[in-house]
Design a protein around this motif. Sequence first.
Motif: not given
Length: 379
Positions: A61-88
């Motif tokens: 992953v490369e954050n090409k934006g100006s904001k800190v971002t985070e990415v989630y993979v979610l099950f259909p019911d909203g449970r988190i499969v995987a995540e990463r926060e604080n990608i600068g």
Amino acid sequence: MRPARLTVLTAAAVVAALTAVTGCAEKSDVGSNGTINVAATDTACEVSKKEFPAGKATIEVENKGSKVTEVYVLFPDGRIVAERENIGPGTKASITAEIKAGDYEIACKPGMKGDGIKQQVKATGTGTVEKRSPELDAAVAAYRQYVEAQAEETLPKAQAFADAVKAGDVEAAKKAYAPSRIGWERTEPVAESFGDIDPKVDVREDGLEAGQEWTGWHKLEKALWVDNTIGDAEKKLADTLIADLTDWKKKVGTAEINPASIANGAKELLDEVATGKVTGEEERYSHTDLVDFKANVEGAQKAYELLKPTAAKNDPELAKTLDTQFAALNTLLDKYRADKAGYDFTSYDKVGEPERKELSDAVNALAEPLSKLAAAVAK
């Protein structure tokens, strides 16, 4: 806890198995080595495919934006499969994860706020990962037992805290507050995988989403240390906290756990330390940050120790480094507690900036090699 974060860890790696979030054209490609490339901006998250093969995945992953971002993979019911926060902004990150065949929702959150940019995606194939070694199967089983035990142990401690609140005993409630959080802090990534629970019990006031009612530990923390009083609202809130934690205890056994998620969770715990505990943001009223800090480190170390037999076989130098850095960080933390076997830590408002910098450096020295653990157990 997943409120808005103000500090960015470099080398924060993203999430799992992906394809795409965005209303933009697909520009990234799956590399010839099977790597999935993801480009994040302030308005989009460009990922290679809307369908991708189930199994082990390496995401670059490369954050090409100006904001800190985070990415989630979610099950259909909203449970988190995987995540990463604080990608600068301007940083790159990598993570190894496991995704079973099925339908998912991918969410990118520029600024780490709101529901994010979402898209339905699919993992295709048999839905299986190549057969694990017996030692990794044992690690998964043992970690599941660990998180369930932490939830079991948390409830009576939280009940003691709630009982003190309901009795109107401010001093007893203050004493019970930090111990009630230890089990949660040790296993926070698993707790957070149930996306509806964390915002109820562990959100800070500045992390509230629009229209969200503030509940949980930190609202009670503010009442106890700032208002120094307990009213009917706080007594009701104590019952709500116990109800939400009981819900967590019931759900924790259903969490999606695999070697990659255990390893990635260990790194997330170090991120929690770096973005909330070292800064003093987490326990801003009680200043019990070092109790949370120690619990986060304990949870990360437990995850590593369960995976260590495989990691040491596949990457012996990494295992040596992790052994050294965990020991160094624990030794440093011991300077701030009265009893080496207990949780009577120095109030964090008494820890000066040079000492906080020393703690931060030790966390970063551990976080960098820990980010490689998932790849080491996936070899």
